[in-house]
Design a protein around this motif. Structure first.
Motif, PDB file in Angstrom:
ATOM      1  N   MET A 189      -3.132   1.553   8.251  1.00  0.00           N
ATOM      2  CA  MET A 189      -3.895   0.908   9.312  1.00  0.00           C
ATOM      3  C   MET A 189      -4.605  -0.338   8.799  1.00  0.00           C
ATOM      4  O   MET A 189      -4.795  -1.298   9.543  1.00  0.00           O
ATOM      5  N   SER A 190      -4.968  -0.343   7.517  1.00  0.00           N
ATOM      6  CA  SER A 190      -5.658  -1.511   6.948  1.00  0.00           C
ATOM      7  C   SER A 190      -4.747  -2.735   6.875  1.00  0.00           C
ATOM      8  O   SER A 190      -5.231  -3.858   6.781  1.00  0.00           O
ATOM      9  N   LEU A 191      -3.435  -2.524   6.926  1.00  0.00           N
ATOM     10  CA  LEU A 191      -2.510  -3.655   6.909  1.00  0.00           C
ATOM     11  C   LEU A 191      -2.624  -4.491   8.186  1.00  0.00           C
ATOM     12  O   LEU A 191      -2.329  -5.678   8.182  1.00  0.00           O
ATOM     13  N   GLY A 192      -3.009  -3.850   9.285  1.00  0.00           N
ATOM     14  CA  GLY A 192      -3.144  -4.573  10.552  1.00  0.00           C
ATOM     15  C   GLY A 192      -1.825  -5.071  11.109  1.00  0.00           C
ATOM     16  O   GLY A 192      -1.776  -6.089  11.783  1.00  0.00           O
ATOM     17  N   VAL A 193      -0.745  -4.352  10.839  1.00  0.00           N
ATOM     18  CA  VAL A 193       0.582  -4.765  11.284  1.00  0.00           C
ATOM     19  C   VAL A 193       0.715  -4.536  12.792  1.00  0.00           C
ATOM     20  O   VAL A 193       0.396  -3.473  13.301  1.00  0.00           O
ATOM     21  N   GLU A 194       1.191  -5.554  13.479  1.00  0.00           N
ATOM     22  CA  GLU A 194       1.303  -5.519  14.938  1.00  0.00           C
ATOM     23  C   GLU A 194       2.749  -5.352  15.390  1.00  0.00           C
ATOM     24  O   GLU A 194       3.683  -5.514  14.600  1.00  0.00           O
ATOM     25  N   VAL A 196       0.844  -1.192   0.000  1.00  0.00           N
ATOM     26  CA  VAL A 196       0.000   0.000   0.000  1.00  0.00           C
ATOM     27  C   VAL A 196       0.880   1.242   0.000  1.00  0.00           C
ATOM     28  O   VAL A 196       2.066   1.185   0.335  1.00  0.00           O
ATOM     29  N   ASP A 197       0.289   2.368  -0.370  1.00  0.00           N
ATOM     30  CA  ASP A 197       1.019   3.629  -0.355  1.00  0.00           C
ATOM     31  C   ASP A 197       1.394   3.999   1.072  1.00  0.00           C
ATOM     32  O   ASP A 197       0.538   4.023   1.960  1.00  0.00           O
ATOM     33  N   ALA A 198       2.655   4.310   1.283  1.00  0.00           N
ATOM     34  CA  ALA A 198       3.147   4.625   2.619  1.00  0.00           C
ATOM     35  C   ALA A 198       2.625   5.955   3.138  1.00  0.00           C
ATOM     36  O   ALA A 198       2.647   6.203   4.339  1.00  0.00           O
ATOM     37  N   ASP A 199       2.123   6.814   2.260  1.00  0.00           N
ATOM     38  CA  ASP A 199       1.656   8.121   2.710  1.00  0.00           C
ATOM     39  C   ASP A 199       0.163   8.151   3.029  1.00  0.00           C
ATOM     40  O   ASP A 199      -0.402   9.207   3.310  1.00  0.00           O
TER      41      ASP A 199
END
Length: 91
Positions: free
Chosen positions: A55-60, A46-49
């Motif tokens: 937030m949609s990545l759900g990275v913990e 996804v675009d980093a900006d």
């Protein structure tokens, strides 16, 4: 294309505050940067900006992500973005 991996250091993962800080920094760059979990296909990045996309990545906390850009002169930019991810913004 250049890449830089980073481990998420914020205890809440890549959510509200850390995502906002990261997206703002990425948006200030001339280079277009994408982010995804390590091992995921390029098309899942996804675009980093985009705070919402981040937030949609759900990275913990503790997960590893990869930053990518096609701009071969943006290695220092990726390093700066990686440092943001590797900082605990909840402390």
């Amino acid at each position: 294309m250049i890449e830089r991996s980073a481990t998420i250091a914020s205890t809440v993962g890549l959510h509200a505050r850390p995502a906002s800080i990261f997206a703002e920094a990425a948006g200030a760059l001339d280079a277009e940067v994408t982010i995804a979990r390590v091992g995921e296909p390029l098309e899942d990045a996804v675009d980093a900006d985009s705070m919402l996309a981040l937030m949609s990545l759900g990275v913990e906390y503790g997960e590893v992500v990869v930053l990518r850009t096609a701009d071969d002169s943006a290695a220092a930019d990726l390093e700066a973005l990686a440092r943001i991810l590797e900082t605990n913004h909840d402390a």
